[in-house]
Motif scaffolding. Structure first.
Motif, PDB file in Angstrom:
ATOM      1  N   VAL A  14     -29.944  38.879 -46.288  1.00  0.00           N
ATOM      2  CA  VAL A  14     -29.146  37.948 -45.522  1.00  0.00           C
ATOM      3  C   VAL A  14     -29.747  38.213 -44.084  1.00  0.00           C
ATOM      4  CG1 VAL A  14     -26.950  37.836 -44.607  1.00  0.00           C
ATOM      5  CG2 VAL A  14     -27.027  38.591 -46.882  1.00  0.00           C
ATOM      6  N   THR A  15     -29.798  37.050 -43.392  1.00  0.00           N
ATOM      7  CA  THR A  15     -30.316  36.950 -41.960  1.00  0.00           C
ATOM      8  C   THR A  15     -28.851  36.638 -41.142  1.00  0.00           C
ATOM      9  OG1 THR A  15     -32.564  36.597 -42.602  1.00  0.00           O
ATOM     10  CG2 THR A  15     -31.897  36.470 -40.346  1.00  0.00           C
ATOM     11  N   PHE A  16     -28.320  37.348 -40.420  1.00  0.00           N
ATOM     12  CA  PHE A  16     -27.494  36.793 -39.598  1.00  0.00           C
ATOM     13  C   PHE A  16     -27.731  36.711 -38.181  1.00  0.00           C
ATOM     14  CE2 PHE A  16     -23.307  36.953 -37.122  1.00  0.00           C
ATOM     15  CZ  PHE A  16     -22.387  36.487 -37.982  1.00  0.00           C
ATOM     16  N   ILE A  17     -27.718  35.445 -37.433  1.00  0.00           N
ATOM     17  CA  ILE A  17     -28.072  35.159 -36.154  1.00  0.00           C
ATOM     18  C   ILE A  17     -26.879  34.754 -35.367  1.00  0.00           C
ATOM     19  CG2 ILE A  17     -29.805  33.923 -34.574  1.00  0.00           C
ATOM     20  CD1 ILE A  17     -31.440  33.653 -37.317  1.00  0.00           C
TER      21      ILE A  17
ATOM     22  N   VAL B  84     -29.761  41.547 -38.622  1.00  0.00           N
ATOM     23  CA  VAL B  84     -28.613  40.798 -37.556  1.00  0.00           C
ATOM     24  C   VAL B  84     -29.575  40.711 -36.159  1.00  0.00           C
ATOM     25  CG1 VAL B  84     -26.818  41.273 -36.103  1.00  0.00           C
ATOM     26  CG2 VAL B  84     -26.570  41.932 -38.716  1.00  0.00           C
ATOM     27  N   TYR B  85     -29.344  39.709 -35.708  1.00  0.00           N
ATOM     28  CA  TYR B  85     -29.978  39.398 -34.236  1.00  0.00           C
ATOM     29  C   TYR B  85     -28.846  38.669 -33.354  1.00  0.00           C
ATOM     30  CZ  TYR B  85     -34.244  39.816 -37.219  1.00  0.00           C
ATOM     31  OH  TYR B  85     -34.982  40.358 -37.942  1.00  0.00           O
ATOM     32  N   TRP B  86     -29.074  39.015 -32.166  1.00  0.00           N
ATOM     33  CA  TRP B  86     -28.301  38.677 -31.117  1.00  0.00           C
ATOM     34  C   TRP B  86     -28.846  37.761 -30.068  1.00  0.00           C
ATOM     35  CZ3 TRP B  86     -24.167  39.051 -33.740  1.00  0.00           C
ATOM     36  CH2 TRP B  86     -23.878  40.530 -34.340  1.00  0.00           C
ATOM     37  N   CYS B  87     -28.466  36.579 -29.562  1.00  0.00           N
ATOM     38  CA  CYS B  87     -29.216  35.887 -28.685  1.00  0.00           C
ATOM     39  C   CYS B  87     -28.178  35.569 -27.456  1.00  0.00           C
ATOM     40  CB  CYS B  87     -29.588  34.593 -29.355  1.00  0.00           C
ATOM     41  SG  CYS B  87     -30.255  33.395 -28.337  1.00  0.00           S
ATOM     42  N   TYR B  88     -28.701  35.962 -26.244  1.00  0.00           N
ATOM     43  CA  TYR B  88     -27.678  35.880 -25.203  1.00  0.00           C
ATOM     44  C   TYR B  88     -28.567  34.888 -24.038  1.00  0.00           C
ATOM     45  CZ  TYR B  88     -24.417  39.663 -26.611  1.00  0.00           C
ATOM     46  OH  TYR B  88     -23.629  40.459 -27.233  1.00  0.00           O
TER      47      TYR B  88
ATOM     48  N   PHE C  14     -27.426  32.664 -41.939  1.00  0.00           N
ATOM     49  CA  PHE C  14     -26.335  32.556 -41.000  1.00  0.00           C
ATOM     50  C   PHE C  14     -26.780  32.325 -39.558  1.00  0.00           C
ATOM     51  CE2 PHE C  14     -24.157  35.235 -44.542  1.00  0.00           C
ATOM     52  CZ  PHE C  14     -23.605  34.132 -45.380  1.00  0.00           C
ATOM     53  N   ILE C  15     -26.160  31.167 -38.998  1.00  0.00           N
ATOM     54  CA  ILE C  15     -26.627  31.004 -37.723  1.00  0.00           C
ATOM     55  C   ILE C  15     -25.390  30.681 -36.888  1.00  0.00           C
ATOM     56  CG2 ILE C  15     -28.231  30.197 -35.912  1.00  0.00           C
ATOM     57  CD1 ILE C  15     -30.177  29.498 -38.364  1.00  0.00           C
ATOM     58  N   SER C  16     -24.859  31.058 -35.892  1.00  0.00           N
ATOM     59  CA  SER C  16     -23.505  30.721 -35.195  1.00  0.00           C
ATOM     60  C   SER C  16     -24.015  30.681 -33.826  1.00  0.00           C
ATOM     61  CB  SER C  16     -22.354  31.727 -35.817  1.00  0.00           C
ATOM     62  OG  SER C  16     -22.904  32.982 -35.420  1.00  0.00           O
ATOM     63  N   GLY C  17     -22.915  30.021 -33.261  1.00  0.00           N
ATOM     64  CA  GLY C  17     -22.832  29.941 -31.767  1.00  0.00           C
ATOM     65  C   GLY C  17     -21.603  29.992 -31.374  1.00  0.00           C
ATOM     66  N   GLY C  18     -21.189  30.766 -30.366  1.00  0.00           N
ATOM     67  CA  GLY C  18     -19.643  30.969 -29.972  1.00  0.00           C
ATOM     68  C   GLY C  18     -18.721  31.384 -30.933  1.00  0.00           C
ATOM     69  N   VAL C  19     -17.609  30.815 -31.147  1.00  0.00           N
ATOM     70  CA  VAL C  19     -16.564  31.053 -31.985  1.00  0.00           C
ATOM     71  C   VAL C  19     -16.852  30.526 -33.108  1.00  0.00           C
ATOM     72  CG1 VAL C  19     -15.324  28.966 -31.725  1.00  0.00           C
ATOM     73  CG2 VAL C  19     -14.188  31.241 -32.135  1.00  0.00           C
ATOM     74  N   GLY C  20     -17.995  29.677 -33.487  1.00  0.00           N
ATOM     75  CA  GLY C  20     -18.772  29.169 -34.597  1.00  0.00           C
ATOM     76  C   GLY C  20     -18.919  30.319 -35.738  1.00  0.00           C
TER      77      GLY C  20
END
Length: 417
Positions: free
Chosen positions: A298-301, A328-332, A272-278
């Protein structure tokens, strides 16, 4: 079915539609709303003002003309479009209105070049395509009403709780006013919210993904406040909901809809890869996978500007904490000093293919992503470069659908019936 002569005429208009398509659809909406102003209660005014709806319709008409002799190449998107129509309340009686105004727009823009023969051919072609939609949507209306807890039209839901998830995103927990059961849904689906805003002439309808897992006694939508930015107008509904909709108030919802759904028959790794409210539909998918397929990796980004606008982080981390299979990974891209002090993210900047290849165990997986259009275009390009199979790439547009690659004519959405 269309005869050979009609198909030949439609195909001959392809170059003209490529050149004048947007002019035709702009004129179409002018004619439509002048003759039937009540339809302004259905259409998204913001998408109209930004030209998104006109462009989407022009692309759809062009694709239909290109493939009129092999409509099966565009018919797979019919169900996706029909879900949107059902959620908006589009009915069979709307189709002749649209057809009449579309033909009038073609005549107005093309002038003498739009001969009676051409107009008749387009009338026949539109009739065939419209009947397909009418049939599919009729079945969807029946299914929506007959399922346990289902309904048609819009049903009143009380705001049981309102939770601020970040500086820009707020969740609304919704339960039916009538005290009855609520329809289940597929992880990834959305509901339409119909809103009457004081001082506004028209009703507004907006789609919001269900951001919690199915099987709970409530629906949850997590709404991003869309303030005016440069040429982008204010999101009237989102701002109104943030400022004026509170616990105890009523929202009017359509039954859940949408084709961007989790394939629960697949047992391979999932990304799963999301940006913002996505992230909203993906959180629903994540919760479901973790509960129903606990052995599935599961990989959640998620990418956000910083921690101030990062919503639903705690919920995602709770899932990861209870499952060894969830990473889980966070990208800022614009972290705050506080984010840096807390080491609240895994990478600073933007998601790119080398980083994805480093953290994702295998490309033989199902990929689901959602976010701003440019974000999705970059991801789509990266996954194609990695040779991820097209069948394993799934994504959702918030708003009129478009293309993630310029030559991909199949990714279109008809935004009127």
């Amino acid at each position: 079915m269309l005869n050979d002569q009609t198909i030949k005429i439609i195909k001959s208009t392809v170059p003209v539609l490529e050149k004048h398509g947007t002019d035709i659809t702009k004129r179409f909406y002018q004619l439509l709303f002048t003759s039937h102003p009540e339809l302004l209660n259905i259409f998204n005014h913001a998408n109209q003002s930004q030209g998104k709806q006109q462009t989407a319709l022009a692309n759809a008409v062009y694709a239909a003309a290109q493939n009129i002799d092999k409509l099966e190449t565009i018919l797979p998107v019919v169900k996706q479009i029909a879900h949107k129509h059902r959620s908006l309340g589009i009915k069979a009686e709307h189709y002749p209105i649209v057809g009449q105004n579309l033909l009038a727009a073609i005549k107005d823009v093309l002038g003498d070049a739009a001969t009676e023969e051409i107009l008749q051919a387009w009338a026949e072609a539109y009739g065939v395509i419209a009947n397909v939609f009418i049939g599919v949507e009729a079945e969807m209306y029946q299914q929506s009403e007959r399922q346990k807890g289902g309904w048609t039209g819009f049903r009143g839901f009380r705001v049981k709780n309102k939770v601020k998830e970040s500086d820009v995103i707020t969740s609304f927990y919704l339960v039916p006013e009538d005290g009855g059961a609520i329809a289940s849904f597929e992880p990834g689906q959305y509901v339409s919210v119909k809103m009457e805003i004081p001082g506004e002439a028209n009703t507004y309808i907006r789609q919001y993904s269900l951001s919690d897992a199915p099987g709970k006694p409530h629906y949850r939508i997590s709404v991003k406040r869309e303030d005016a930015v440069l040429s982008k107008p204010e999101g009237k509904v989102s701002v109104y909901m943030h400022e004026h909709i509170n616990q105890g108030d009523t929202l009017w919802l359509s039954a859940p809809a949408g084709e961007f759904i989790l394939d629960q028959q697949d047992i391979r790794p999932i990304v799963f890869i999301s940006g913002g409210v996505g992230l909203t539909p993906l959180v629903s998918m994540l919760e479901t996978v973790a509960d129903s397929q606990p052995e599935r990796h599961v990989t959640f980004i998620h990418a956000a500007q910083n921690g101030d606008v990062h919503a639903l982080r705690q919920q995602v981390e709770k899932v990861a904490n209870r499952s060894r299979q969830v990473s889980v990974y966070w990208c800022y891209d614009k972290p705050t000093d506080r984010d840096r002090e807390k080491k609240a993210y895994d990478i600073e900047g933007y998601i790119d293919l080398p980083w994805l290849q480093k953290i994702i165990p295998t490309k033989e997986a199902s990929f689901y992503f959602c976010g701003p259009v440019q974000f999705m275009k970059t991801l789509y390009s990266s996954l194609k470069e990695w040779n991820v199979a097209a069948a394993d790439i799934h994504y959702e547009f918030f708003g009129p659908s478009g293309s993630l690659e310029e030559t991909d004519g199949a990714q279109v959405e008809v935004v009127v019936p």
